[in-house]
Design an enzyme around this catalytic site. Structure first.
Site, PDB file in Angstrom:
ATOM      1  N   PHE A 149      47.256  41.337  35.753  1.00 14.05           N
ATOM      2  CA  PHE A 149      47.806  42.006  36.950  1.00 14.05           C
ATOM      3  C   PHE A 149      48.526  41.262  37.848  1.00 14.05           C
ATOM      4  CE2 PHE A 149      44.627  39.438  38.797  1.00 14.05           C
ATOM      5  CZ  PHE A 149      45.243  39.256  40.297  1.00 14.05           C
ATOM      6  N   LYS A 173      50.586  46.436  26.480  1.00 14.76           N
ATOM      7  CA  LYS A 173      49.292  46.957  26.773  1.00 14.76           C
ATOM      8  C   LYS A 173      49.200  46.176  28.387  1.00 14.76           C
ATOM      9  CE  LYS A 173      45.696  46.029  28.029  1.00 14.76           C
ATOM     10  NZ  LYS A 173      45.227  46.074  29.569  1.00 14.76           N
ATOM     11  N   GLU A 176      45.399  47.190  33.618  1.00 14.60           N
ATOM     12  CA  GLU A 176      45.140  48.383  33.919  1.00 14.60           C
ATOM     13  C   GLU A 176      45.053  48.602  35.425  1.00 14.60           C
ATOM     14  OE1 GLU A 176      43.602  46.442  32.298  1.00 14.60           O
ATOM     15  OE2 GLU A 176      41.349  46.625  32.519  1.00 14.60           O
ATOM     16  N   ARG A 177      45.205  47.363  36.092  1.00 12.74           N
ATOM     17  CA  ARG A 177      45.068  47.452  37.625  1.00 12.74           C
ATOM     18  C   ARG A 177      46.222  47.608  38.473  1.00 12.74           C
ATOM     19  NH1 ARG A 177      41.804  42.107  38.844  1.00 12.74           N
ATOM     20  NH2 ARG A 177      41.854  41.635  36.393  1.00 12.74           N
ATOM     21  N   CYS A 281      49.577  31.938  38.388  1.00 14.43           N
ATOM     22  CA  CYS A 281      48.991  30.889  37.751  1.00 14.43           C
ATOM     23  C   CYS A 281      49.765  29.543  37.873  1.00 14.43           C
ATOM     24  CB  CYS A 281      49.252  31.262  36.245  1.00 14.43           C
ATOM     25  SG  CYS A 281      51.223  31.510  35.633  1.00 14.43           S
ATOM     26  N   GLU A 383      38.987  28.192  38.181  1.00 10.21           N
ATOM     27  CA  GLU A 383      39.948  28.606  38.884  1.00 10.21           C
ATOM     28  C   GLU A 383      39.542  29.833  39.834  1.00 10.21           C
ATOM     29  OE1 GLU A 383      42.120  31.623  36.374  1.00 10.21           O
ATOM     30  OE2 GLU A 383      44.121  30.814  37.218  1.00 10.21           O
TER      31      GLU A 383
HETATM   32  P1  NAD Z   1      42.643  39.078  32.647  1.00 10.82           P
HETATM   33  O1  NAD Z   1      41.947  38.063  31.361  1.00 10.82           O
HETATM   34  O2  NAD Z   1      41.166  39.839  33.289  1.00 10.82           O
HETATM   35  O3  NAD Z   1      43.191  40.325  31.808  1.00 10.82           O
HETATM   36  C1  NAD Z   1      44.491  40.173  31.183  1.00 10.82           C
HETATM   37  C2  NAD Z   1      44.595  41.314  30.027  1.00 10.82           C
HETATM   38  O4  NAD Z   1      43.586  41.300  29.439  1.00 10.82           O
HETATM   39  C3  NAD Z   1      44.538  42.696  31.016  1.00 10.82           C
HETATM   40  O5  NAD Z   1      45.609  43.376  30.162  1.00 10.82           O
HETATM   41  C4  NAD Z   1      43.349  43.311  30.605  1.00 10.82           C
HETATM   42  O6  NAD Z   1      43.309  44.649  30.365  1.00 10.82           O
HETATM   43  C5  NAD Z   1      42.784  42.533  29.064  1.00 10.82           C
HETATM   44  N1  NAD Z   1      41.416  42.353  29.023  1.00 10.82           N
HETATM   45  C6  NAD Z   1      40.647  42.005  30.194  1.00 10.82           C
HETATM   46  N2  NAD Z   1      39.275  42.005  29.767  1.00 10.82           N
HETATM   47  C7  NAD Z   1      39.185  41.847  28.487  1.00 10.82           C
HETATM   48  C8  NAD Z   1      38.365  41.808  27.385  1.00 10.82           C
HETATM   49  N3  NAD Z   1      37.060  41.960  27.711  1.00 10.82           N
HETATM   50  N4  NAD Z   1      38.667  42.130  26.238  1.00 10.82           N
HETATM   51  C9  NAD Z   1      40.120  42.286  25.777  1.00 10.82           C
HETATM   52  N5  NAD Z   1      41.298  42.481  26.695  1.00 10.82           N
HETATM   53  C10 NAD Z   1      40.651  42.244  28.161  1.00 10.82           C
HETATM   54  O7  NAD Z   1      43.501  38.678  33.635  1.00 10.82           O
HETATM   55  P2  NAD Z   1      43.958  39.034  34.999  1.00 10.82           P
HETATM   56  O8  NAD Z   1      42.831  39.024  36.155  1.00 10.82           O
HETATM   57  O9  NAD Z   1      44.568  40.460  34.795  1.00 10.82           O
HETATM   58  O10 NAD Z   1      45.295  37.938  35.466  1.00 10.82           O
HETATM   59  C11 NAD Z   1      44.840  36.553  36.344  1.00 10.82           C
HETATM   60  C12 NAD Z   1      44.472  35.589  35.111  1.00 10.82           C
HETATM   61  O11 NAD Z   1      45.799  35.242  34.205  1.00 10.82           O
HETATM   62  C13 NAD Z   1      44.597  34.404  36.034  1.00 10.82           C
HETATM   63  O12 NAD Z   1      43.382  33.666  35.021  1.00 10.82           O
HETATM   64  C14 NAD Z   1      45.725  33.648  35.598  1.00 10.82           C
HETATM   65  O13 NAD Z   1      45.694  32.243  35.899  1.00 10.82           O
HETATM   66  C15 NAD Z   1      46.300  34.014  34.476  1.00 10.82           C
HETATM   67  N6  NAD Z   1      47.722  34.085  34.251  1.00 10.82           N
HETATM   68  C16 NAD Z   1      48.002  33.182  33.666  1.00 10.82           C
HETATM   69  C17 NAD Z   1      49.591  32.735  33.352  1.00 10.82           C
HETATM   70  C18 NAD Z   1      49.976  31.821  32.412  1.00 10.82           C
HETATM   71  O14 NAD Z   1      51.141  31.892  32.152  1.00 10.82           O
HETATM   72  N7  NAD Z   1      49.227  30.958  32.045  1.00 10.82           N
HETATM   73  C19 NAD Z   1      50.237  33.614  34.086  1.00 10.82           C
HETATM   74  C20 NAD Z   1      49.824  34.767  34.892  1.00 10.82           C
HETATM   75  C21 NAD Z   1      48.469  34.864  34.889  1.00 10.82           C
END
Ligand code: NAD
Length: 502
Positions: A149, A173, A176-177, A281, A383
């Site tokens: 998101f 994909k 969804e937020r 991140c 985190e």
């Molecule tokens: P998230 O892991 O909740 O979601 C990321 C994606 O995974 C979304 O598209 C979501 O729909 C999907 N997803 C969520 N739960 C799932 C499940 N159980 N099974 C399969 N898919 C699932 O992350 P978020 O809250 O959207 O984003 C924040 C996180 O992303 C933080 O931990 C941040 O550090 C990380 N991030 C990392 C980087 C990097 O480059 N390392 C960059 C940006 C964000």
């Protein structure tokens, strides 16, 4: 109420699963839209038509593919204000920051516009008698991206720009937020001349992600999100013999040596810790001053700057940061603040219970500052992803170097100092993927490459830059010899041993 549809085969498509997710307005806390959540069957259909579209797209020459991206860049710049407003309305980050989100993604599109050059292969004339060898990079087929998101513009562009430039079809994909900006991108790519089906946006949750991970037609998956999900995506995708790059969470440290330029360091720290409400991140949620004198100076200089921070709605041009993305995330951040208190850290500034007049339902969290945080504390090891800065005091350079090096995450780190040899030794030895020297947010420029270490990234490939081109292509190598035009000339006897250069 507005419904965010999928974008399949060049047009908006209503979902058939009957499942929807809520899209909130983080400024007010109200639901502003609902987003379709794809079923496995819907996802499979999107992948199947992408596979058909990909064949023709791969046959378009690289220069023409690049022209679509050049035009897409122009259209995104034309619509920058609309895109930034849409992004801020769903994410909650302030408008200037949303423009930055779009702009950093566009820089990867600019890089991908150089695809004719980037795809040039190697050639050896006369590798053997009358033999030439050449290698070429060819697209993988249908590839997918699953995005978080917090950068709903930049991270999708990191992925679909290079992937499509290389001749692949792309299934996106998005989170969804905040799902609307990725759909706008797909519309603009169509307007720029991309054939239908080459970029499909399918919204969804775990069902949609699992469909991607299990589908044999998907050859590679790029994921960015939290570490547990990144690990899951990596494990399931690679078990199904896909190429997977899965970026995870982070806990980036700022090391401050006694000789740092304190004015600049404090300015950088406040921006990097609290900008975008800490939902980056590459944020700096941990500061490590070296020596008690440095710690006291830093603390006394940080506090007035934190007090000056203005928290506002995402359209407030004076606000330093806006609300966090959801009520659940706000509660999670506040739980971590309580955990920090329970673990014995000194809560110097408490951002809990912050409300903005007229926006009492908004997901706002005030800036929070902890001092005397212990490395054994869970609130340090995990985190938080909110506007929370934790100070961990170190008594030596070596102790400071060990903190990010031993941490489970290894995304980014920054050191503030005027001491060149110390900075050089730090950069050489720290166990982290991206290092800033007097640079608070060292996100590499588009023609370098982005990726962390340890639990911040699973897989062997970074995102964007030359690594992105390698990730979305495979190599084919041709060894050729042409027969003489005169029949019978130069015929070589059968050989029953492996050809060598001996
Ligand atoms: P998230 O892991 O909740 O979601 C990321 C994606 O995974 C979304 O598209 C979501 O729909 C999907 N997803 C969520 N739960 C799932 C499940 N159980 N099974 C399969 N898919 C699932 O992350 P978020 O809250 O959207 O984003 C924040 C996180 O992303 C933080 O931990 C941040 O550090 C990380 N991030 C990392 C980087 C990097 O480059 N390392 C960059 C940006 C964000």
């Amino acid at each position: 109420m507005r419904t965010v549809h999928h974008f399949i085969d060049g047009k908006a498509v209503a979902g058939t699963s009957g499942r929807f997710g809520d899209v909130f307005d983080p400024n007010t806390g109200a639901v502003q839209a609902r987003v379709n959540l794809a079923s496995v069957d819907e996802m499979n259909a999107a992948i199947a038509s992408a596979a058909i579209a990909q064949k023709d797209w791969a046959a378009v020459n690289p220069q023409r593919r690049a022209r679509v991206l050049f035009e897409f860049k122009r259209l995104v710049e034309r619509d920058m204000d609309v895109l930034a407003a849409l992004l801020s309305a769903e994410h909650g980050k302030v408008l200037a920051d949303s423009r930055g989100d779009v702009q950093r993604g566009l820089e990867v599109i600019e890089f991908a516009c150089g695809i004719p050059h980037l795809l040039k292969g190697d050639h050896t004339l006369g590798a053997g008698p009358g033999i030439d060898v050449f290698s070429m990079r060819v697209p993988l087929g249908v590839v997918a991206g699953i995005t978080p998101f917090n950068f709903p513009a930049m991270i999708p562009m990191w992925m679909f720009g290079p992937a499509i430039a290389c001749g692949n079809a792309f299934i996106l994909k998005p989170s969804e937020r905040d799902p609307s900006v990725p759909v706008k991108f797909a519309e603009l790519m169509m307007e720029a001349g991309l054939p239908a089906g080459v970029l499909q946006v399918a919204h969804g949750d775990k069902d949609a992600v699992d469909a991607i991970l299990d589908h044999p037609e998907i050859k590679a998956v790029s994921f960015v999100g939290s570490s547990d999900i990144a690990h899951y995506v990596y494990s399931r995708g690679t078990a199904n013999a896909k190429r997977v790059q899965a970026m995870g969470g982070a806990k980036n440290h700022a090391i401050v040596l006694p000789d740092a330029d304190m004015d600049q360091t404090v300015a950088d720290l406040v921006g990097a810790a609290f900008g975008s409400a800490g939902e980056r991140c590459m944020a700096l949620p941990v500061v490590v001053p070296v020596g008690e004198g440095t710690a006291e100076t830093l603390r006394s200089r940080l506090l007035p700057e934190i007090a000056k921070l203005r928290i506002g709605v995402s359209t407030d041009a004076q606000a330093h940061y806006g609300p966090v993305v959801s009520a659940a995330h706000k509660a999670r951040i506040e739980n971590y603040i309580q955990m920090g208190v329970d673990e014995g850290a000194e809560l110097v500034v408490d951002g809990r219970g912050f409300t903005l007049q007229g926006h009492e339902g908004g997901f706002f969290v005030g800036p929070t500052f902890f001092d005397h945080v212990q490395p054994t504390a869970r609130s340090y090891q995990e985190e938080i992803f909110g506007p929370v800065l934790q100070m961990v005091r170190a008594d030596s350079f070596e102790a400071a170097l060990a903190l990010p090096s031993r941490h489970q995450y290894g995304n980014g780190v920054a050191i503030f100092t005027r001491n060149g040899p110390a900075a050089r030794a730090f950069a050489a030895n720290v166990e982290v993927g991206m290092v800033g020297i007097n640079v608070p947010i060292p996100v590499p420029v588009a023609y370098h490459t982005f990726g962390g270490w340890k639990r911040s990234a699973f897989g062997n490939s970074n995102i964007h830059g030359p690594e992105g081109v390698r990730f979305y292509t495979k190599i084919k190598t041709v060894t050729q010899r042409w027969p003489s035009l005169n029949a019978g000339d130069g015929v070589i006897d059968s050989s029953f041993v492996i050809p060598t250069m001996k």
